[in-house]
Write a protein that holds these residues in place. Structure first.
Motif, mmCIF file in Angstrom:
data_model
loop_
_atom_site.group_PDB
_atom_site.id
_atom_site.type_symbol
_atom_site.label_atom_id
_atom_site.label_comp_id
_atom_site.label_asym_id
_atom_site.label_seq_id
_atom_site.Cartn_x
_atom_site.Cartn_y
_atom_site.Cartn_z
ATOM 1 N N VAL A 27 0.850 -1.192 0.000
ATOM 2 C CA VAL A 27 0.000 0.000 0.000
ATOM 3 C C VAL A 27 0.883 1.239 0.000
ATOM 4 N N GLY A 28 0.289 2.366 -0.353
ATOM 5 C CA GLY A 28 1.043 3.604 -0.377
ATOM 6 C C GLY A 28 1.465 4.044 1.025
ATOM 7 N N TYR A 29 2.604 4.711 1.113
ATOM 8 C CA TYR A 29 3.088 5.197 2.402
ATOM 9 C C TYR A 29 4.035 6.370 2.181
ATOM 10 N N ASP A 30 4.201 7.173 3.218
ATOM 11 C CA ASP A 30 5.168 8.263 3.209
ATOM 12 C C ASP A 30 6.433 7.798 3.906
ATOM 13 N N MET A 31 7.578 8.031 3.303
ATOM 14 C CA MET A 31 8.839 7.630 3.917
ATOM 15 C C MET A 31 9.084 8.439 5.182
ATOM 16 N N ALA A 32 9.520 7.762 6.235
ATOM 17 C CA ALA A 32 9.847 8.437 7.483
ATOM 18 C C ALA A 32 11.106 9.285 7.289
ATOM 19 N N LYS A 33 11.135 10.425 7.934
ATOM 20 C CA LYS A 33 12.271 11.343 7.815
ATOM 21 C C LYS A 33 13.513 10.747 8.463
ATOM 22 N N ASP A 34 14.644 10.856 7.756
ATOM 23 C CA ASP A 34 15.912 10.403 8.318
ATOM 24 C C ASP A 34 16.397 11.370 9.397
ATOM 25 N N LEU A 35 16.918 10.801 10.479
ATOM 26 C CA LEU A 35 17.592 11.580 11.507
ATOM 27 C C LEU A 35 19.084 11.266 11.442
ATOM 28 N N PRO A 36 19.937 12.191 11.873
ATOM 29 C CA PRO A 36 21.386 11.915 11.790
ATOM 30 C C PRO A 36 21.784 10.763 12.685
ATOM 31 N N PRO A 37 22.794 9.987 12.288
ATOM 32 C CA PRO A 37 23.279 8.911 13.155
ATOM 33 C C PRO A 37 23.883 9.483 14.425
ATOM 34 N N LYS A 38 24.025 8.635 15.415
ATOM 35 C CA LYS A 38 24.613 9.062 16.684
ATOM 36 C C LYS A 38 26.034 9.575 16.452
ATOM 37 N N GLU A 39 26.315 10.741 16.990
ATOM 38 C CA GLU A 39 27.646 11.319 16.832
ATOM 39 C C GLU A 39 28.695 10.387 17.472
ATOM 40 N N LEU A 64 9.445 9.136 13.561
ATOM 41 C CA LEU A 64 8.102 8.596 13.350
ATOM 42 C C LEU A 64 7.086 9.596 13.887
ATOM 43 N N PRO A 65 6.371 10.313 13.024
ATOM 44 C CA PRO A 65 5.409 11.309 13.499
ATOM 45 C C PRO A 65 4.154 10.658 14.074
ATOM 46 N N ASP A 66 3.546 11.361 15.036
ATOM 47 C CA ASP A 66 2.238 10.980 15.606
ATOM 48 C C ASP A 66 2.277 9.677 16.401
ATOM 49 N N TYR A 160 13.913 3.579 20.937
ATOM 50 C CA TYR A 160 13.100 4.745 20.611
ATOM 51 C C TYR A 160 12.883 5.583 21.857
ATOM 52 N N GLU A 161 12.609 6.866 21.625
ATOM 53 C CA GLU A 161 12.235 7.764 22.718
ATOM 54 C C GLU A 161 11.445 8.924 22.150
ATOM 55 N N ASP A 162 10.610 9.500 23.001
ATOM 56 C CA ASP A 162 9.728 10.579 22.579
ATOM 57 C C ASP A 162 10.515 11.828 22.221
ATOM 58 N N MET A 163 10.038 12.518 21.199
ATOM 59 C CA MET A 163 10.520 13.849 20.858
ATOM 60 C C MET A 163 9.317 14.636 20.346
ATOM 61 N N ASP A 164 9.454 15.909 20.124
ATOM 62 C CA ASP A 164 8.315 16.735 19.721
ATOM 63 C C ASP A 164 7.643 16.168 18.479
ATOM 64 N N GLY A 165 6.352 15.828 18.614
ATOM 65 C CA GLY A 165 5.567 15.388 17.476
ATOM 66 C C GLY A 165 5.699 13.937 17.099
ATOM 67 N N GLY A 166 6.509 13.176 17.835
ATOM 68 C CA GLY A 166 6.673 11.773 17.480
ATOM 69 C C GLY A 166 7.776 11.124 18.288
ATOM 70 N N GLY A 204 7.816 3.953 7.659
ATOM 71 C CA GLY A 204 6.842 4.906 7.143
ATOM 72 C C GLY A 204 5.407 4.574 7.491
ATOM 73 N N ARG A 205 5.124 3.310 7.744
ATOM 74 C CA ARG A 205 3.753 2.885 7.985
ATOM 75 C C ARG A 205 3.267 3.150 9.410
ATOM 76 N N PHE A 206 4.145 3.312 10.376
ATOM 77 C CA PHE A 206 3.718 3.387 11.777
ATOM 78 C C PHE A 206 2.626 4.432 12.002
ATOM 79 N N LYS A 207 2.778 5.609 11.451
ATOM 80 C CA LYS A 207 1.813 6.681 11.707
ATOM 81 C C LYS A 207 0.445 6.379 11.115
ATOM 82 N N ASP A 208 0.394 5.456 10.139
ATOM 83 C CA ASP A 208 -0.851 5.185 9.430
ATOM 84 C C ASP A 208 -1.752 4.176 10.117
ATOM 85 N N PHE A 209 -1.217 3.454 11.119
ATOM 86 C CA PHE A 209 -2.070 2.465 11.771
ATOM 87 C C PHE A 209 -1.928 2.420 13.284
#
Length: 261
Positions: A27-39, A64-66, A160-166, A204-209
């Motif tokens: 099914v269609g999905y939006d790619m999750a935004k990349d975050l920088p690797p751990k410094e 992962l938004p939412d 994983y851990e919480d951040m603003d919006g996801g 990308g699918r996490f926010k959709d379900f």
């Protein structure tokens, strides 16, 4: 009789043999935004430096938004409700070999078919005693995955851990040097493009379900049908890591009617 039968969580799901449904569309999905690797990357604890384990590639980081960390803790305890929604068309079969409502987090085992149809994966949750790095995010799921009925496979870590919006979602794969050649050959047999795309598909699918399914189950009162893990982590004095909760199987609920009620 019913009480003599073993009952486990399965949400009533069934599946076709995986080699018979290889061409199901995604099914269609939006790619999750990349975050920088751990410094500086993830560094092994001293006691793990000569363990024979090494990272496969580098850490993968997504936003992962939412989604919240609490939702993801619940997700791992209730995969039978969400596995086919996670990656429709590529998650082809799922069953608990040892369900969380029977054994809790540690030792629970799922049996799945995904991108490589010829090799099912037997995924076993293991203790944080097996977490090898000096740093960890606030929540962590760690498992050993064995391929195709063999004892060969990889260690998979999702943090994983919480951040603003996801949430920040980090994935690390480990392989032991004694199994590296076998795993390398296995990965050659798999489609590397499809495997990479599958990882993007899942993220990308996490926010959709997940927010919607979590909301539906949030107030369900039976802990055997609606498990809740707490996969928050803590660092111990010796530098190792633990979950703050033992994440044991739930107590069975027994409603006893009072005489005359």
């Amino acid at each position: 009789m019913l009480e003599d039968k073993k009952i486990t969580a399965n949400a009533g799901q069934t599946f076709c043999p995986p080699l018979e449904n290889m061409d199901v569309p995604v099914v269609g999905y939006d790619m999750a935004k990349d975050l920088p690797p751990k410094e500086g990357g993830y560094q092994f604890q001293e006691k793990w430096k000569n363990s024979g384990y090494r990272m496969v590639g580098t850490d993968e980081n997504k936003f992962l938004p939412d989604v919240t960390a609490e939702m993801l803790d619940w997700f791992w305890a209730n995969l039978e409700k969400v596995y086919y929604l996670w990656a429709p068309g590529e998650h082809l079969s799922f069953q608990w070999e040892k369900a969380p409502n029977e054994v809790g987090y540690e030792g629970s085992i799922e049996f799945i078919h995904e991108t490589n149809h010829l090799y099912p994966v037997r995924m076993k949750r293991i203790s944080m005693d097996n977490y090898p790095f000096t740093d960890c995010l606030k929540h962590c799921w760690i498992s050993d995955g064995m391929f195709g009925g063999t004892e060969y496979g990889m260690r998979l870590i999702h943090m994983y851990e919480d951040m603003d919006g996801g949430v920040q979602w980090t994935t690390i794969k480990l392989v032991h040097e004694s199994q590296a050649e076998w795993v390398r050959n296995y990965r050659k047999d798999a489609d590397p493009v499809k495997t990479k795309n599958h990882n993007e598909y899942e993220a990308g699918r996490f926010k959709d379900f997940l927010p919607q399914v979590y909301a539906l189950w949030k107030e369900h009162p039976d802990p055997c049908q609606n498990m809740h893990f707490d996969l928050r982590t803590r660092k111990n004095e010796d530098g190792s890591w633990s979950h703050i909760s033992p994440n044991l199987p739930p107590q069975r609920i027994r409603n006893v009617r009072k005489q005359g009620a």
